[in-house]
Design a protein around this motif. Structure first.
Motif, mmCIF file in Angstrom:
data_model
loop_
_atom_site.group_PDB
_atom_site.id
_atom_site.type_symbol
_atom_site.label_atom_id
_atom_site.label_comp_id
_atom_site.label_asym_id
_atom_site.label_seq_id
_atom_site.Cartn_x
_atom_site.Cartn_y
_atom_site.Cartn_z
ATOM 1 N N ASP A 188 0.931 -1.139 0.023
ATOM 2 C CA ASP A 188 0.060 0.112 0.350
ATOM 3 C C ASP A 188 0.766 1.182 -0.364
ATOM 4 O O ASP A 188 0.064 1.845 -0.702
ATOM 5 C CB ASP A 188 -0.444 -0.295 1.207
ATOM 6 N N VAL A 189 2.435 1.625 0.468
ATOM 7 C CA VAL A 189 2.427 2.599 0.923
ATOM 8 C C VAL A 189 3.327 2.536 -0.489
ATOM 9 O O VAL A 189 3.824 3.838 -1.046
ATOM 10 C CB VAL A 189 3.908 2.275 1.568
ATOM 11 N N VAL A 190 4.117 1.382 -1.531
ATOM 12 C CA VAL A 190 4.533 1.399 -2.366
ATOM 13 C C VAL A 190 3.611 2.042 -3.370
ATOM 14 O O VAL A 190 3.879 3.047 -4.009
ATOM 15 C CB VAL A 190 4.790 -0.118 -2.373
ATOM 16 N N ILE A 191 2.741 1.635 -3.584
ATOM 17 C CA ILE A 191 1.985 2.149 -4.136
ATOM 18 C C ILE A 191 1.672 3.657 -4.566
ATOM 19 O O ILE A 191 1.567 4.188 -5.801
ATOM 20 C CB ILE A 191 0.500 1.171 -4.442
ATOM 21 N N LYS A 192 1.553 3.873 -3.173
ATOM 22 C CA LYS A 192 1.031 5.760 -2.818
ATOM 23 C C LYS A 192 2.826 6.245 -3.316
ATOM 24 O O LYS A 192 2.584 7.299 -3.759
ATOM 25 C CB LYS A 192 1.348 6.256 -1.170
ATOM 26 N N ILE A 193 3.564 5.472 -2.827
ATOM 27 C CA ILE A 193 5.460 6.893 -3.452
ATOM 28 C C ILE A 193 4.906 6.247 -4.954
ATOM 29 O O ILE A 193 5.333 7.397 -5.898
ATOM 30 C CB ILE A 193 6.031 5.693 -2.831
ATOM 31 N N ILE A 194 5.009 5.643 -5.573
ATOM 32 C CA ILE A 194 4.865 5.225 -7.690
ATOM 33 C C ILE A 194 3.858 6.396 -8.100
ATOM 34 O O ILE A 194 4.100 7.159 -8.138
ATOM 35 C CB ILE A 194 4.293 4.477 -7.802
ATOM 36 N N LYS A 195 2.604 6.945 -7.084
ATOM 37 C CA LYS A 195 1.478 7.621 -7.841
ATOM 38 C C LYS A 195 2.620 8.861 -7.209
ATOM 39 O O LYS A 195 1.759 9.919 -8.112
ATOM 40 C CB LYS A 195 0.673 7.657 -7.265
ATOM 41 N N LYS A 196 2.713 9.257 -6.082
ATOM 42 C CA LYS A 196 3.908 10.657 -5.712
ATOM 43 C C LYS A 196 4.906 10.981 -6.614
ATOM 44 O O LYS A 196 4.845 11.900 -6.864
ATOM 45 C CB LYS A 196 4.138 10.146 -4.241
ATOM 46 N N ASN A 197 5.613 9.324 -7.713
ATOM 47 C CA ASN A 197 6.575 9.854 -8.444
ATOM 48 C C ASN A 197 6.380 10.411 -9.326
ATOM 49 O O ASN A 197 6.418 10.880 -11.018
ATOM 50 C CB ASN A 197 7.268 8.958 -8.519
ATOM 51 N N GLY A 198 4.649 10.640 -10.235
ATOM 52 C CA GLY A 198 3.501 11.010 -11.233
ATOM 53 C C GLY A 198 3.809 9.813 -12.012
ATOM 54 O O GLY A 198 3.152 10.520 -13.095
ATOM 55 N N ILE A 199 3.997 8.794 -11.763
ATOM 56 C CA ILE A 199 4.030 7.553 -12.256
ATOM 57 C C ILE A 199 2.093 7.311 -12.661
ATOM 58 O O ILE A 199 0.792 6.624 -11.482
ATOM 59 C CB ILE A 199 4.432 5.811 -12.440
ATOM 60 N N GLN A 252 4.617 -9.532 -3.397
ATOM 61 C CA GLN A 252 3.928 -9.312 -3.876
ATOM 62 C C GLN A 252 5.074 -8.324 -5.709
ATOM 63 O O GLN A 252 5.594 -7.505 -5.098
ATOM 64 C CB GLN A 252 3.033 -8.689 -3.660
ATOM 65 N N SER A 253 5.414 -8.562 -6.591
ATOM 66 C CA SER A 253 5.484 -8.023 -7.763
ATOM 67 C C SER A 253 5.186 -6.820 -7.831
ATOM 68 O O SER A 253 4.050 -7.160 -8.576
ATOM 69 C CB SER A 253 6.527 -8.993 -8.328
ATOM 70 N N ILE A 254 5.677 -5.782 -8.261
ATOM 71 C CA ILE A 254 5.274 -4.772 -9.024
ATOM 72 C C ILE A 254 5.726 -3.984 -10.580
ATOM 73 O O ILE A 254 6.670 -3.871 -10.370
ATOM 74 C CB ILE A 254 5.114 -3.532 -8.609
ATOM 75 N N VAL A 255 5.398 -4.162 -11.543
ATOM 76 C CA VAL A 255 5.636 -3.983 -12.542
ATOM 77 C C VAL A 255 5.321 -2.435 -13.141
ATOM 78 O O VAL A 255 4.866 -1.730 -13.292
ATOM 79 C CB VAL A 255 5.734 -4.546 -14.077
ATOM 80 N N SER A 279 10.444 3.281 0.857
ATOM 81 C CA SER A 279 8.982 2.922 1.272
ATOM 82 C C SER A 279 8.630 1.463 1.701
ATOM 83 O O SER A 279 8.011 0.770 2.035
ATOM 84 C CB SER A 279 7.734 3.302 -0.066
ATOM 85 N N GLY A 280 9.811 0.585 1.833
ATOM 86 C CA GLY A 280 10.033 -1.353 1.529
ATOM 87 C C GLY A 280 10.161 -1.970 0.870
ATOM 88 O O GLY A 280 9.823 -3.677 1.245
#
Length: 224
Positions: A66-77, A106-109, A128-129
């Motif tokens: 959940d934190v990782v996804i928020k960070i990805i969004k924060k980076n404008g992706i 879990q992996s995220i591409v 972020s973890g």
């Protein structure tokens, strides 16, 4: 009657001979390569946790994701440029210690379309973890343009080969009667070894990505 049968047999033989007459042909292959500097990348990162309780392990992993996804969004992706893959929870038994535990991962591409953001994005992800960096695959946003150029080069190379053969045999090159695209995957896939990430220096952003070049390749087989 015998004369008629003989004439029919002779006519059939002549017709078959005409049908089986070999038509002069030459089949050649061609390859076109375009070397380009990539401007995009597919980055695969992961989060893995282990413990004795399956519910707790899964919960801990989900919280980090959940934190990782928020960070990805924060980076404008944008949402369309990242996706979860290889989600798993399993019981792992150690035959040496005779003990078992649960592992969740879990992996995220991430499709990064601006390579200048790579360093800062990776620092944020690790903070972020994220504890696994599973691979980087370089891409180009102009793939359609480069594929067209590579195909043209492949055809020209094949035609040049055919001309070399027929000229040496004192013949003339005719029209192309069969074209087959024999291309494989356009991208090399430099998937690096799966590694666990323990820590990253966040005091400064260093250059840790060697972009290099990728080849867009087209292969063709042509019969003239």
């Amino acid at each position: 009657m015998k004369t008629i049968i003989l004439i029919l047999t002779l006519m059939t033989s002549i017709t078959q001979a005409q049908e089986n007459k070999l038509i002069p042909q030459v089949t050649v292959s061609g390859e076109g390569k375009i070397k380009v500097t990539p401007d995009e990348a597919l980055i695969t990162v992961g989060v893995e946790n282990s413990g004795k309780d399956a519910v707790e392990v899964k919960k801990k992993n989900d919280e980090t994701i959940d934190v990782v996804i928020k960070i990805i969004k924060k980076n404008g992706i944008p949402l369309t440029d990242f996706q979860s893959q290889r989600i798993s929870l399993f019981k792992n038994y150690d035959f040496e210690t005779k003990k078992s535990n649960y592992m969740a991962n879990q992996s995220i591409v991430i499709h990064l379309k601006n390579l200048s953001k790579y360093e800062s994005l990776m620092v944020d992800l690790v903070n972020s973890g994220v504890n696994q960096i599973q691979g980087v695959q370089f891409k180009t946003s102009k793939i359609d343009q480069y594929e067209t150029e590579a195909r043209k080069k492949a055809v020209l190379q094949a035609k040049k080969k055919a001309e070399d053969y027929v000229i040496t045999l004192d013949k003339k090159l005719g029209k192309a009667i069969l074209v087959s695209d024999t291309s494989q995957s356009n991208y090399p896939q430099p998937m690096y070894a799966n590694m666990m990430v323990k820590e990253m220096d966040t005091g400064s952003v260093n250059e840790t990505l060697a972009i290099g070049e990728i080849e867009v390749v087209a292969n063709v087989s042509i019969t003239f």
